[in-house]
Scaffold this motif. Structure first.
Motif, PDB file in Angstrom:
ATOM      1  N   SER A  50      96.060   5.172  30.863  1.00 43.41           N
ATOM      2  CA  SER A  50      96.352   4.141  31.849  1.00 43.41           C
ATOM      3  C   SER A  50      95.448   4.206  33.082  1.00 43.41           C
ATOM      4  N   ASN A  51      94.696   5.274  33.218  1.00 40.70           N
ATOM      5  CA  ASN A  51      93.802   5.384  34.371  1.00 40.70           C
ATOM      6  C   ASN A  51      92.398   4.842  34.083  1.00 40.70           C
ATOM      7  N   ILE A  52      92.135   4.471  32.832  1.00 42.27           N
ATOM      8  CA  ILE A  52      90.801   3.973  32.475  1.00 42.27           C
ATOM      9  C   ILE A  52      90.831   2.451  32.408  1.00 42.27           C
ATOM     10  N   LEU A  53      89.977   1.828  33.215  1.00 38.99           N
ATOM     11  CA  LEU A  53      89.912   0.376  33.297  1.00 38.99           C
ATOM     12  C   LEU A  53      88.532  -0.110  32.870  1.00 38.99           C
ATOM     13  N   LEU A  54      88.523  -1.226  32.163  1.00 44.13           N
ATOM     14  CA  LEU A  54      87.260  -1.888  31.775  1.00 44.13           C
ATOM     15  C   LEU A  54      87.150  -3.188  32.551  1.00 44.13           C
ATOM     16  N   SER A  55      85.947  -3.487  33.007  1.00 45.27           N
ATOM     17  CA  SER A  55      85.696  -4.773  33.655  1.00 45.27           C
ATOM     18  C   SER A  55      84.404  -5.365  33.117  1.00 45.27           C
ATOM     19  N   GLY A  56      84.337  -6.689  33.076  1.00 42.05           N
ATOM     20  CA  GLY A  56      83.134  -7.384  32.639  1.00 42.05           C
ATOM     21  C   GLY A  56      82.807  -8.493  33.620  1.00 42.05           C
ATOM     22  N   SER A  57      81.531  -8.831  33.704  1.00 42.83           N
ATOM     23  CA  SER A  57      81.100  -9.768  34.736  1.00 42.83           C
ATOM     24  C   SER A  57      79.946 -10.631  34.245  1.00 42.83           C
ATOM     25  N   THR A  58      79.748 -11.735  34.933  1.00 42.66           N
ATOM     26  CA  THR A  58      78.587 -12.574  34.645  1.00 42.66           C
ATOM     27  C   THR A  58      77.284 -11.920  35.105  1.00 42.66           C
ATOM     28  N   ASP A  59      77.381 -10.760  35.755  1.00 38.17           N
ATOM     29  CA  ASP A  59      76.158 -10.009  36.059  1.00 38.17           C
ATOM     30  C   ASP A  59      75.594  -9.309  34.822  1.00 38.17           C
ATOM     31  N   GLY A  60      76.299  -9.434  33.693  1.00 39.48           N
ATOM     32  CA  GLY A  60      75.833  -8.878  32.425  1.00 39.48           C
ATOM     33  C   GLY A  60      76.370  -7.509  32.090  1.00 39.48           C
ATOM     34  N   LEU A  61      77.181  -6.932  32.976  1.00 39.79           N
ATOM     35  CA  LEU A  61      77.629  -5.554  32.791  1.00 39.79           C
ATOM     36  C   LEU A  61      79.085  -5.472  32.347  1.00 39.79           C
ATOM     37  N   VAL A  62      79.351  -4.496  31.480  1.00 41.44           N
ATOM     38  CA  VAL A  62      80.709  -4.051  31.169  1.00 41.44           C
ATOM     39  C   VAL A  62      80.823  -2.629  31.697  1.00 41.44           C
ATOM     40  N   ASN A  63      81.774  -2.403  32.592  1.00 39.40           N
ATOM     41  CA  ASN A  63      81.938  -1.095  33.221  1.00 39.40           C
ATOM     42  C   ASN A  63      83.261  -0.454  32.823  1.00 39.40           C
ATOM     43  N   LEU A  64      83.231   0.852  32.626  1.00 35.54           N
ATOM     44  CA  LEU A  64      84.445   1.635  32.440  1.00 35.54           C
ATOM     45  C   LEU A  64      84.559   2.591  33.611  1.00 35.54           C
ATOM     46  N   TYR A  65      85.759   2.671  34.198  1.00 35.78           N
ATOM     47  CA  TYR A  65      85.916   3.594  35.321  1.00 35.78           C
ATOM     48  C   TYR A  65      87.327   4.131  35.409  1.00 35.78           C
ATOM     49  N   THR A  74      89.132   7.800  43.850  1.00 45.17           N
ATOM     50  CA  THR A  74      89.138   6.900  45.000  1.00 45.17           C
ATOM     51  C   THR A  74      87.737   6.555  45.490  1.00 45.17           C
ATOM     52  N   ASP A  75      86.769   7.452  45.295  1.00 44.26           N
ATOM     53  CA  ASP A  75      85.404   7.206  45.742  1.00 44.26           C
ATOM     54  C   ASP A  75      84.731   6.236  44.777  1.00 44.26           C
ATOM     55  N   GLU A  76      84.351   5.063  45.262  1.00 43.89           N
ATOM     56  CA  GLU A  76      83.755   4.049  44.395  1.00 43.89           C
ATOM     57  C   GLU A  76      82.453   4.531  43.767  1.00 43.89           C
ATOM     58  N   ASP A  77      81.726   5.373  44.457  1.00 38.65           N
ATOM     59  CA  ASP A  77      80.463   5.884  43.916  1.00 38.65           C
ATOM     60  C   ASP A  77      80.684   6.852  42.764  1.00 38.65           C
ATOM     61  N   GLU A  78      81.884   7.416  42.662  1.00 39.64           N
ATOM     62  CA  GLU A  78      82.174   8.412  41.636  1.00 39.64           C
ATOM     63  C   GLU A  78      83.059   7.882  40.505  1.00 39.64           C
ATOM     64  N   THR A  79      83.551   6.684  40.636  1.00 42.45           N
ATOM     65  CA  THR A  79      84.559   6.188  39.696  1.00 42.45           C
ATOM     66  C   THR A  79      83.998   5.757  38.351  1.00 42.45           C
ATOM     67  N   LEU A  80      82.737   5.335  38.314  1.00 43.33           N
ATOM     68  CA  LEU A  80      82.156   4.811  37.079  1.00 43.33           C
ATOM     69  C   LEU A  80      82.010   5.891  36.016  1.00 43.33           C
ATOM     70  N   LEU A  81      82.451   5.567  34.800  1.00 46.54           N
ATOM     71  CA  LEU A  81      82.316   6.469  33.660  1.00 46.54           C
ATOM     72  C   LEU A  81      81.219   6.011  32.702  1.00 46.54           C
ATOM     73  N   GLN A  82      81.029   4.705  32.590  1.00 38.31           N
ATOM     74  CA  GLN A  82      80.036   4.171  31.655  1.00 38.31           C
ATOM     75  C   GLN A  82      79.678   2.749  32.056  1.00 38.31           C
ATOM     76  N   VAL A  83      78.410   2.418  31.895  1.00 44.38           N
ATOM     77  CA  VAL A  83      77.915   1.072  32.183  1.00 44.38           C
ATOM     78  C   VAL A  83      77.205   0.541  30.948  1.00 44.38           C
ATOM     79  N   ILE A  84      77.604  -0.641  30.506  1.00 40.43           N
ATOM     80  CA  ILE A  84      77.005  -1.285  29.337  1.00 40.43           C
ATOM     81  C   ILE A  84      76.353  -2.583  29.798  1.00 40.43           C
ATOM     82  N   ASN A  85      75.093  -2.742  29.468  1.00 40.20           N
ATOM     83  CA  ASN A  85      74.358  -3.960  29.840  1.00 40.20           C
ATOM     84  C   ASN A  85      74.283  -4.862  28.613  1.00 40.20           C
TER      85      ASN A  85
END
Length: 378
Positions: free
Chosen positions: A175-190, A195-206
């Protein structure tokens, strides 16, 4: 190929020219009655009976100024979001089958500057709801709330994406892992516990401008672009000693191999994940299983077809109900339709007269405008 049979159709008493945007299961106060909800382009939220599709309650005739999202995963509530920058939770269990809106709106979450919300996800285990916004003043936001503390924003990410956030989904078991997708072309898992936004990302898919993305399993995600390009990506293991990520499976543009004109969405139940693809010219919708053995692919031998679908109108929403073995579809014809296999169809068919004439020819100008809109997030 297996053909499903239409068992019911209803306009839900919507105004002429209304589009159905999304369908979700709704909590019910009546034992044995299965209810479902739909949002539509008139900004209403309506409850309908799962068997006859007859409208039961207009929860709200104006949920938002531009409703965009519907979510039914939170216990006891339906959640909606809109272009007014608000998320609303609706307790529909108090509603009656009288058509009166005897429904309580429990909580409203709002974003600063009323940034339009395009995507919504909920997690019942952590009582969490997440909203993704349109790009406003060079900022796209992913905002997280605990529904038990409506006055506080639990977390807010403003640097995860640099364009509209069109997709949000929680990991199926974490429940702590969230996926987001955007028109910027990226799918992110975090990890939303970080709490630190710079440290939250686990994976970036272009991948390309994201129409839909989500989890296929505990260790694989898919990405679908607005031009119908599809790919499947293994989730990287942060504890792995090797830095090399497994190669993704690239399917390319799905329209030719699937014989479709557009992809509606993916659907998940206890049996796995499916992809719904439509062909308005041939008046059909196909539901294809996505299999992982021996490798990720579509199971072309087990396609379920909705013959006729919504005529020449585009299907906007599909919902699988395992309990009743029913597929619900909603389209730009303003109708919700129910489909079942031959083995589960009884003598309870209820087809409302279709004033829209889905089998009639539509003008080329109208179709062209629709096609132009189809590849943009709404």
């Amino acid at each position: 190929m297996h053909a499903l049979q239409p068992t019911a159709a209803s306009s839900l008493s919507l105004p002429s020219g209304t589009y159905i945007y999304a369908i979700a299961e709704a909590p019910s106060s009546s034992a044995g009655r299965r209810q479902f909800a739909a949002i539509s382009s008139d900004d209403s939220l309506r409850i309908f009976d799962g068997r006859s599709l007859q409208p039961l309650t207009v929860v709200s005739a104006k949920t938002h100024e531009g409703v965009t999202s519907l979510n039914g995963t939170l216990p006891g509530f339906l959640a909606t979001a809109g272009r007014d920058g608000a998320v609303r939770l609706w307790d529909v269990r108090s509603g009656h089958a009288s058509g009166k809106a005897d429904v309580e709106m429990k909580v409203v979450f709002s974003l600063e500057r009323n940034a339009p919300i395009l995507s919504l996800a909920g997690n019942p285990e952590s009582y969490t709801i997440v909203a993704g916004t349109e790009l406003v003043s060079s900022q796209a936001t992913v905002a997280i709330w605990d529904i038990r503390a409506p006055g506080e924003t639990r977390q807010k990410y403003v640097e995860i994406h640099n364009d509209d956030v069109t997709e949000l989904q929680f990991h199926p078991t974490r429940s702590n892992i969230l996926l987001s997708g955007s028109t910027d072309g990226l799918v992110n898992l975090y990890d939303i516990n970080t709490t630190d936004e710079d440290e939250t990302l686990l994976q970036v898919i272009n991948h390309g401008s994201i129409h839909h993305a989500g989890f296929l399993s505990e260790d694989a995600v898919f990405a679908l672009s607005h031009d119908e390009v599809f790919s499947i990506h293994p989730i990287t293991n942060p504890d792995s000693e090797t830095s090399d990520s497994p190669a993704p499976i690239q399917f390319g543009d799905l329209r030719k191999p699937l014989g479709c004109e557009y992809v509606v969405q993916t659907l998940t139940n206890s049996n796995g994940t499916y992809l719904a693809a439509g062909n308005a010219s041939e008046k059909r919708l196909d539901i294809l299983p996505i299999t992982s053995n021996p490798k990720w692919d579509f199971d072309y031998s087990s396609v379920w077809r909705l013959p006729g679908a919504h005529g020449e109108e585009i299907v906007r929403a599909v919902h699988l109900d395992e309990q009743s073995q029913t597929v619900f579809s909603g389209g730009e014809d303003g109708f919700v339709r129910a489909w079942r296999s031959d083995s589960s169809v009884g003598n309870d068919m209820h087809i409302e007269e279709d004033p829209s004439g889905i089998n009639s020819a539509r003008s080329k100008d109208k179709k062209r405008v629709k096609d132009e809109k189809r590849f943009k997030p709404y």
